[in-house]
Design a protein around this motif. Structure first.
Motif, PDB file in Angstrom:
ATOM      1  N   LEU A 180      -7.944   8.212  10.946  1.00  0.00           N
ATOM      2  CA  LEU A 180      -9.166   8.670  11.614  1.00  0.00           C
ATOM      3  C   LEU A 180     -10.405   8.216  10.855  1.00  0.00           C
ATOM      4  CD1 LEU A 180     -10.415  10.199  13.931  1.00  0.00           C
ATOM      5  CD2 LEU A 180     -10.148  12.325  12.634  1.00  0.00           C
ATOM      6  N   MET A 181     -10.345   8.215   9.536  1.00  0.00           N
ATOM      7  CA  MET A 181     -11.476   7.688   8.762  1.00  0.00           C
ATOM      8  C   MET A 181     -11.717   6.217   9.098  1.00  0.00           C
ATOM      9  SD  MET A 181     -13.186   9.772   6.816  1.00  0.00           S
ATOM     10  CE  MET A 181     -13.899   8.823   5.480  1.00  0.00           C
ATOM     11  N   GLY A 182     -10.630   5.476   9.304  1.00  0.00           N
ATOM     12  CA  GLY A 182     -10.767   4.073   9.695  1.00  0.00           C
ATOM     13  C   GLY A 182     -11.438   3.934  11.044  1.00  0.00           C
ATOM     14  N   LEU A 183     -11.051   4.784  11.997  1.00  0.00           N
ATOM     15  CA  LEU A 183     -11.666   4.724  13.328  1.00  0.00           C
ATOM     16  C   LEU A 183     -13.144   5.104  13.270  1.00  0.00           C
ATOM     17  CD1 LEU A 183      -8.835   6.308  15.547  1.00  0.00           C
ATOM     18  CD2 LEU A 183      -9.306   3.889  15.102  1.00  0.00           C
ATOM     19  N   LEU A 184     -13.465   6.085  12.430  1.00  0.00           N
ATOM     20  CA  LEU A 184     -14.871   6.474  12.272  1.00  0.00           C
ATOM     21  C   LEU A 184     -15.681   5.342  11.644  1.00  0.00           C
ATOM     22  CD1 LEU A 184     -14.261  10.126  11.036  1.00  0.00           C
ATOM     23  CD2 LEU A 184     -15.484   9.494  13.133  1.00  0.00           C
ATOM     24  N   ALA A 201     -16.926  15.271  12.155  1.00  0.00           N
ATOM     25  CA  ALA A 201     -15.570  14.726  12.095  1.00  0.00           C
ATOM     26  C   ALA A 201     -15.328  14.043  10.751  1.00  0.00           C
ATOM     27  CB  ALA A 201     -15.354  13.744  13.233  1.00  0.00           C
ATOM     28  N   ARG A 202     -16.327  13.303  10.276  1.00  0.00           N
ATOM     29  CA  ARG A 202     -16.169  12.639   8.980  1.00  0.00           C
ATOM     30  C   ARG A 202     -16.022  13.673   7.852  1.00  0.00           C
ATOM     31  NH1 ARG A 202     -16.915   7.707   6.564  1.00  0.00           N
ATOM     32  NH2 ARG A 202     -17.383   6.730   8.560  1.00  0.00           N
ATOM     33  N   ARG A 203     -16.816  14.736   7.907  1.00  0.00           N
ATOM     34  CA  ARG A 203     -16.709  15.771   6.872  1.00  0.00           C
ATOM     35  C   ARG A 203     -15.322  16.418   6.884  1.00  0.00           C
ATOM     36  NH1 ARG A 203     -22.371  16.732   7.742  1.00  0.00           N
ATOM     37  NH2 ARG A 203     -21.908  18.084   9.532  1.00  0.00           N
ATOM     38  N   SER A 204     -14.802  16.652   8.081  1.00  0.00           N
ATOM     39  CA  SER A 204     -13.467  17.256   8.189  1.00  0.00           C
ATOM     40  C   SER A 204     -12.416  16.342   7.586  1.00  0.00           C
ATOM     41  CB  SER A 204     -13.146  17.557   9.657  1.00  0.00           C
ATOM     42  OG  SER A 204     -14.013  18.534  10.171  1.00  0.00           O
ATOM     43  N   SER A 207     -19.861  24.441  11.818  1.00  0.00           N
ATOM     44  CA  SER A 207     -18.895  23.481  11.287  1.00  0.00           C
ATOM     45  C   SER A 207     -18.329  23.976   9.973  1.00  0.00           C
ATOM     46  CB  SER A 207     -19.555  22.118  11.097  1.00  0.00           C
ATOM     47  OG  SER A 207     -18.657  21.238  10.478  1.00  0.00           O
ATOM     48  N   SER A 208     -19.219  24.520   9.120  1.00  0.00           N
ATOM     49  CA  SER A 208     -18.784  25.011   7.814  1.00  0.00           C
ATOM     50  C   SER A 208     -17.836  26.179   7.971  1.00  0.00           C
ATOM     51  CB  SER A 208     -20.004  25.408   6.999  1.00  0.00           C
ATOM     52  OG  SER A 208     -19.606  25.976   5.779  1.00  0.00           O
ATOM     53  N   ASP A 209     -18.194  27.091   8.906  1.00  0.00           N
ATOM     54  CA  ASP A 209     -17.331  28.249   9.152  1.00  0.00           C
ATOM     55  C   ASP A 209     -15.971  27.813   9.631  1.00  0.00           C
ATOM     56  OD1 ASP A 209     -19.382  29.854   8.392  1.00  0.00           O
ATOM     57  OD2 ASP A 209     -20.016  30.356  10.437  1.00  0.00           O
ATOM     58  N   LEU A 219     -10.511  15.545  14.697  1.00  0.00           N
ATOM     59  CA  LEU A 219     -10.215  14.832  15.938  1.00  0.00           C
ATOM     60  C   LEU A 219     -10.952  15.466  17.109  1.00  0.00           C
ATOM     61  CD1 LEU A 219      -8.446  12.386  16.597  1.00  0.00           C
ATOM     62  CD2 LEU A 219      -6.611  13.971  17.224  1.00  0.00           C
ATOM     63  N   ARG A 220     -10.960  16.824  17.137  1.00  0.00           N
ATOM     64  CA  ARG A 220     -11.677  17.515  18.219  1.00  0.00           C
ATOM     65  C   ARG A 220     -13.182  17.258  18.104  1.00  0.00           C
ATOM     66  NH1 ARG A 220      -7.979  21.693  17.000  1.00  0.00           N
ATOM     67  NH2 ARG A 220      -9.583  22.834  15.822  1.00  0.00           N
ATOM     68  N   GLN A 221     -13.678  17.254  16.890  1.00  0.00           N
ATOM     69  CA  GLN A 221     -15.110  17.012  16.699  1.00  0.00           C
ATOM     70  C   GLN A 221     -15.500  15.602  17.156  1.00  0.00           C
ATOM     71  OE1 GLN A 221     -15.005  17.957  12.553  1.00  0.00           O
ATOM     72  NE2 GLN A 221     -15.949  19.993  12.820  1.00  0.00           N
ATOM     73  N   LEU A 222     -14.641  14.643  16.853  1.00  0.00           N
ATOM     74  CA  LEU A 222     -14.918  13.279  17.299  1.00  0.00           C
ATOM     75  C   LEU A 222     -14.914  13.195  18.818  1.00  0.00           C
ATOM     76  CD1 LEU A 222     -15.379  10.280  16.699  1.00  0.00           C
ATOM     77  CD2 LEU A 222     -12.908   9.993  16.532  1.00  0.00           C
ATOM     78  N   SER A 223     -13.945  13.862  19.453  1.00  0.00           N
ATOM     79  CA  SER A 223     -13.877  13.859  20.920  1.00  0.00           C
ATOM     80  C   SER A 223     -15.120  14.481  21.528  1.00  0.00           C
ATOM     81  CB  SER A 223     -12.634  14.624  21.384  1.00  0.00           C
ATOM     82  OG  SER A 223     -11.465  13.992  20.912  1.00  0.00           O
TER      83      SER A 223
END
Length: 389
Positions: free
Chosen positions: A62-66, A42-45, A13-15, A31-35
């Motif tokens: 997206l933060m709201g959806l998370l 996804a939150r970190r992104s 993820s960091s890379d 978005l891809r991470q959440l999917s």
């Protein structure tokens, strides 16, 4: 996932994130991470995206959806509201409306959906959202219009037709409700909820045989639904088939043992079959479940009268004054109510009708019995009965 796998995933993820330098790209990564179900990544992104652009609308959304996914409704509203202020996209407004609805903030949710519709009036899904919000606000006439407009934009939306039909049924607009129920069934056949709704409409139109056909189909599709079983029993009652109705009420009670409506219907069928002892037992069970249940008390009083226990029947019938659905009203006088227990010698008793003309004629034979106790009797009846009396 063990410790080494977690480290590898975190490094991956960091890379991934270190190789990007724009908020838009970071958002797409999130978005891809959440999917993929990687919610923390996804939150970190998203957080990194917002570090680069604090007002990036998609990342805010997206933060709201998370936050919503995490059950943090207040945070979800804050994030999505910020996205809306930055860029009022219809999809953001729909997300905001959904969170507000979940919080019970219905008026605010309606405003969000209404704004979304204004921005994209050709979108059938938005009109459905608007219709749902109006229905939640107990504005069914307007909600129907929302669903019907969604259908106009998307004539294949069976769900909009079903929901419009259900609202029309509750409004008593049965012929219109049947049109929508038929349309929903045509667009997507063999749906238990649609068939159950149409069965209720047909029953309301005094077509119990057709209603029974539909409710049996609904039951076959969803045998665990207690409502379908109860409705089947009610329809059989209307058709005079109380013995069959009982078996359906019993099926419903297996699924919901303490359902007062089903118990009431069962007692009614038992009474129709002259199985009075069993009917008394059902009413007693209802009173055990809900001691303040006036419908059970009223029905029990009538059953006492039917079986000749007049003392209990007449006493129980006094519950009628607390039942708003009965077509009777208490005379507005300041004098105390007489229930036959106090002596009335030398007193004046005002006797008035509290139900229909037939009951008044039937019970007029008791008037001399009151007069014989030494009372002066005043009789208040409708004008239509004055010449007869």
């Amino acid at each position: 996932m063990n410790r080494h796998e977690r480290r590898a995933a975190a490094k991956q993820s960091s890379d991934t994130i270190s190789g990007v330098d724009s908020a838009a790209t970071l958002y797409r990564v999130g978005l891809r991470q959440l999917s993929a179900g990687r919610v923390l990544d996804a939150r970190r992104s998203c957080e990194q995206a917002l570090t680069q652009d604090a007002e990036h609308a998609d990342a805010l959304h997206l933060m709201g959806l998370l936050s919503l996914q995490a059950g943090q409704h207040d945070h979800a509203v804050e994030w999505i509201a910020r996205a809306v202020r930055r860029e009022p996209k219809p999809e953001y407004l729909v997300s905001l409306g959904s969170v507000l609805q979940a919080q019970g903030r219905l008026d605010e949710a309606l405003l969000a959906y209404d704004k979304a519709v204004q921005l994209r009036p050709e979108a059938a899904a938005l009109w459905k959202k608007l219709g749902g919000a109006l229905a939640d606000l107990n504005r069914p006439d307007e909600a129907v219009l929302g669903y019907l407009h969604a259908l106009k934009l998307d004539p294949h939306d069976h769900d909009a037709a079903r929901k419009a039909g259900s609202l029309l049924f509750n409004l008593g607009r049965l012929e219109e409700a049947l049109v929508q129920a038929d349309l929903s069934d045509h667009l997507l056949a063999d749906q238990a909820s649609t068939l159950q709704m149409r069965a209720l409409v047909l029953f309301g139109l005094d077509r119990p045989a057709d209603a029974l056909t539909d409710i049996m189909r609904a039951h076959a599709l969803d045998p665990a639904d207690a409502d379908s079983c109860n409705h089947a029993g009610r329809f059989l009652q209307r058709l005079g088939r109380d013995a069959e109705a009982l078996s359906w009420f019993d099926r419903a009670l297996v699924l919901r043992p303490d359902d007062l409506a089903v118990l009431f219907n069962k007692a009614h069928s038992l009474t129709g079959l002259h199985r009075f002892a069993e009917a008394f037992a059902v009413y007693d069970r209802m009173k055990t479940i809900d001691p303040a249940n006036t419908e059970a008390e009223w029905a029990l009083a009538l059953l006492h009268l039917l079986t000749g226990n007049f003392a209990a029947g007449w006493a129980g019938r006094e519950v009628r004054w607390t039942m708003p659905r009965l077509p009777i009203s208490r005379l507005d006088v300041s004098k105390p109510l007489w229930c036959g227990r106090e002596a009335v010698d030398g007193k004046t008793v005002l006797i008035h009708m509290d139900e229909g003309l037939g009951d008044t004629i039937q019970f007029a034979r008791y008037l001399p019995m009151v007069a014989a106790q030494g009372a002066r009797v005043l009789l208040l009846v409708s004008d239509a009965l004055c010449p007869l009396f």
